[in-house]
Design a protein around this motif. Structure first.
Motif, PDB file in Angstrom:
ATOM      1  N   UNK B  15       0.829  -1.209   0.000  1.00 42.59           N
ATOM      2  CA  UNK B  15       0.000   0.000   0.000  1.00 42.59           C
ATOM      3  C   UNK B  15       0.861   1.256   0.000  1.00 42.59           C
ATOM      4  N   UNK B  16       1.877   1.287   0.883  1.00 43.60           N
ATOM      5  CA  UNK B  16       2.693   2.491   1.009  1.00 43.60           C
ATOM      6  C   UNK B  16       3.439   2.803  -0.289  1.00 43.60           C
ATOM      7  N   UNK B  17       3.780   1.743  -1.056  1.00 44.88           N
ATOM      8  CA  UNK B  17       4.479   1.966  -2.317  1.00 44.88           C
ATOM      9  C   UNK B  17       3.663   2.805  -3.280  1.00 44.88           C
ATOM     10  N   UNK B  18       2.330   2.676  -3.195  1.00 45.76           N
ATOM     11  CA  UNK B  18       1.455   3.450  -4.088  1.00 45.76           C
ATOM     12  C   UNK B  18       1.025   4.743  -3.403  1.00 45.76           C
ATOM     13  N   UNK B  19       0.498   4.586  -2.176  1.00 47.22           N
ATOM     14  CA  UNK B  19       0.078   5.745  -1.391  1.00 47.22           C
ATOM     15  C   UNK B  19       0.830   5.706  -0.076  1.00 47.22           C
ATOM     16  N   UNK B  65       8.825   8.654   6.516  1.00 49.10           N
ATOM     17  CA  UNK B  65       8.496   7.401   7.214  1.00 49.10           C
ATOM     18  C   UNK B  65       7.967   6.324   6.264  1.00 49.10           C
ATOM     19  N   UNK B  66       6.995   6.650   5.388  1.00 46.65           N
ATOM     20  CA  UNK B  66       6.547   5.605   4.442  1.00 46.65           C
ATOM     21  C   UNK B  66       7.667   5.131   3.532  1.00 46.65           C
ATOM     22  N   UNK B  67       8.502   6.065   3.082  1.00 50.70           N
ATOM     23  CA  UNK B  67       9.599   5.710   2.187  1.00 50.70           C
ATOM     24  C   UNK B  67      10.608   4.800   2.893  1.00 50.70           C
ATOM     25  N   UNK B  68      10.919   5.141   4.136  1.00 52.85           N
ATOM     26  CA  UNK B  68      11.878   4.323   4.901  1.00 52.85           C
ATOM     27  C   UNK B  68      11.339   2.917   5.117  1.00 52.85           C
ATOM     28  N   UNK B  69      10.060   2.838   5.491  1.00 50.75           N
ATOM     29  CA  UNK B  69       9.473   1.517   5.707  1.00 50.75           C
ATOM     30  C   UNK B  69       9.510   0.709   4.422  1.00 50.75           C
ATOM     31  N   UNK B  70       9.083   1.355   3.326  1.00 51.66           N
ATOM     32  CA  UNK B  70       9.036   0.662   2.035  1.00 51.66           C
ATOM     33  C   UNK B  70      10.434   0.209   1.617  1.00 51.66           C
ATOM     34  N   UNK B 161       1.310  -2.753 -11.029  1.00 52.91           N
ATOM     35  CA  UNK B 161       0.798  -4.022 -11.555  1.00 52.91           C
ATOM     36  C   UNK B 161       0.707  -5.056 -10.437  1.00 52.91           C
ATOM     37  N   UNK B 162       1.789  -5.190  -9.655  1.00 53.88           N
ATOM     38  CA  UNK B 162       1.736  -6.218  -8.616  1.00 53.88           C
ATOM     39  C   UNK B 162       0.829  -5.797  -7.455  1.00 53.88           C
ATOM     40  N   UNK B 163       0.673  -4.485  -7.259  1.00 51.45           N
ATOM     41  CA  UNK B 163      -0.303  -4.006  -6.262  1.00 51.45           C
ATOM     42  C   UNK B 163      -1.695  -4.526  -6.625  1.00 51.45           C
ATOM     43  N   UNK B 164      -2.040  -4.417  -7.920  1.00 52.68           N
ATOM     44  CA  UNK B 164      -3.364  -4.844  -8.379  1.00 52.68           C
ATOM     45  C   UNK B 164      -3.576  -6.342  -8.157  1.00 52.68           C
ATOM     46  N   UNK B 165      -2.499  -7.125  -8.294  1.00 47.33           N
ATOM     47  CA  UNK B 165      -2.634  -8.569  -8.057  1.00 47.33           C
ATOM     48  C   UNK B 165      -2.656  -8.853  -6.556  1.00 47.33           C
ATOM     49  N   UNK B 166      -1.769  -8.202  -5.821  1.00 47.79           N
ATOM     50  CA  UNK B 166      -1.636  -8.500  -4.395  1.00 47.79           C
ATOM     51  C   UNK B 166      -2.883  -8.156  -3.595  1.00 47.79           C
ATOM     52  N   UNK B 167      -3.638  -7.169  -4.057  1.00 42.04           N
ATOM     53  CA  UNK B 167      -4.860  -6.822  -3.346  1.00 42.04           C
ATOM     54  C   UNK B 167      -6.075  -7.496  -3.964  1.00 42.04           C
TER      55      UNK B 167
END
Lengths: 253, 209
Positions: B15-19, B65-70, B161-167
């Protein structure tokens, strides 16, 4: 025929689970319609390498000999597949036989696929119908759905999809595609559906489906043509909904 | 979330990778693109971003913070896999490998990029057109930045693309195929915007506009 046609094999061997692997080359007389298993049987009859060295017979696993049990899977010329349906005439020589190294090697070409069976237990890939009294007939399954589910039921736990998966290895405890697709199969069954969320929660546990990296090798490698990546995406959707239900709450168990 | 910790971590990473990281990437590229209209145009846009209210809170919670986690969890994921593209040269497997390669490269690139711009700004440097023009005047840095931009746009587009599959948004092979075309379009459009901005920093005529 004055000269006998021969077939050459390079076999990766390993004497015990902890021993280091080595290769040996064998040359055997060619026979019409030979498969890799009949070639291995020929080697077993006369286990002498091309250098004339006496060797131990090559050990491999097999059972049904018609590609429905999955026991004889090995890596043949770089591709994991069943050795019973690997016809020698359709393979480039020398034919290279290796064990599926994703799994612990027991000896030579025999691997231990226990992790796959443990995974099936983990996700409860069965339909519980036992009771202390006769529960009567279960709900019927529509014929079109049965035909659809039949495709998923072709899985023989052979391990080829796990061997092809870059995320299944000694460093990760990823469950792999086979068990995921079985969850889809049993969740689609009218009686199996009653334990739907149990299976989904197992799949959401550590080493579960969220470890999938979407390389989609599994669907390309599956000898039974099972739509594994469709199963993965479908279960990703089910897990998404299940996680919302788990967190926010729902009366629809 | 003590239950299903790994599931939660993975989904959060996706999720964080997109938003917000992906959204921030687009916003960053659009601000950069002001350089195409000249130095004063870029400086005005950069100044507007700098003077947003709650700047530090926005930077910390929307970007760092989101960037570091990702980045950190992504490194863990990348080194858990064992690439096998030589045995299986399928398109998706190559994308899988490239997603990890660009991800690791981006950790290096973004660390350097943040050091050179945002950390420098914290020590009093002025982040403006001249700063970027100066950095990109070195041929090595120019190549490094172009590689960084392309890695970021690829990682984001393929990540969508993988976000769409993973969710579980795209389940059928057909929807996944169409999503592939969508992600290729996203990659091309964002790469165009990003590279065009870089080229704008090389043009001496724009420096005085």
């Amino acid at each position: 025929m004055s000269e006998q046609k021969t077939v050459r094999f390079i076999v990766t061997r390993q004497d015990s689970p902890d021993a280091s692997p080595y290769t040996e080359e064998f040359e055997i007389p060619h026979r019409e319609n030979m498969n890799v298993i009949s070639a291995l049987m020929e080697i077993r009859r006369n286990p002498v390498t091309v250098d004339g060295k006496d060797s131990a017979p090559v050990v491999w696993d097999m059972n049904c000999l018609e590609e429905v049990c999955g026991a004889c899977s090995m890596v043949i010329n770089g591709k994991p597949r069943q050795s019973c349906t690997a016809l020698v005439d359709q393979l480039d020589q020398p034919i290279r036989l290796e064990p599926m190294k994703t799994f612990p090697v027991v000896r030579d070409l025999v691997v231990d696929r226990s992790r796959m069976f443990d995974s099936l237990k983990k996700v409860k890939a069965w339909i519980p119908i036992d009771g202390t009294y006769d529960l009567g007939p279960g709900p019927r399954m529509a014929e079109n759905k049965r035909q659809w589910a039949y495709e998923l039921s072709k899985c023989m736990t052979c391990g080829v999809c796990l061997e092809a998966c870059p995320n299944v290895n000694s460093k990760s405890d990823f469950i792999g595609p086979a068990a995921v697709s079985q969850v889809r199969l049993f969740n689609a069954h009218p009686t199996g559906e009653m334990n739907r969320e149990e299976r989904l929660n197992a799949l959401m546990g550590d080493g579960g489906l969220s470890n999938c990296g979407n390389s989609q090798n599994c669907v390309q490698a599956c000898p039974k043509g099972i739509p594994l990546t469709t199963s993965i995406a479908a279960l990703n959707r089910d897990m998404t909904m299940q996680s919302f239900k788990n967190f926010f709450g729902s009366d629809k168990l | 979330m003590p239950q299903n910790q790994e599931f939660f971590n993975r989904r959060l990473h996706s999720l964080l990778g997109v938003i917000p990281v992906g959204v921030f990437l687009i916003q960053h590229f659009i601000i950069n693109h002001f350089a195409v209209y000249g130095a004063s145009s870029f400086n005005a846009a950069a100044h507007f971003m700098e003077s947003l209210p709650f700047r530090y809170a926005l930077e910390i919670f929307v970007i760092f913070l989101p960037l570091l986690y990702h980045a950190i969890y992504g490194l863990y994921i990348a080194f858990l896999g064992k690439s096998n593209t030589r045995r299986y040269g399928f398109f998706r497997n190559i994308m899988f490998m490239l997603q990890r390669v660009t991800g690791v490269f981006l950790v290096i690139f973004i660390a350097w990029h943040v050091w050179e711009t945002r950390v420098a700004a914290a020590f009093g440097a002025d982040v403006n057109y001249d700063m970027m023009a100066d950095i990109l005047s070195s041929p090595f840095m120019l190549v490094f930045y172009i590689a960084g931009v392309l890695a970021a746009t690829f990682h984001f587009a393929n990540g969508l693309w993988s976000f769409a599959v993973s969710w579980g948004l795209t389940v059928t092979p057909r929807s996944q195929k169409i999503m592939t075309y969508v992600s290729i379009t996203v990659f091309l459009v964002l790469s165009y915007i990003g590279i065009r901005a870089i080229i704008a920093f090389l043009d001496p005529a724009l420096a005085n506009m």
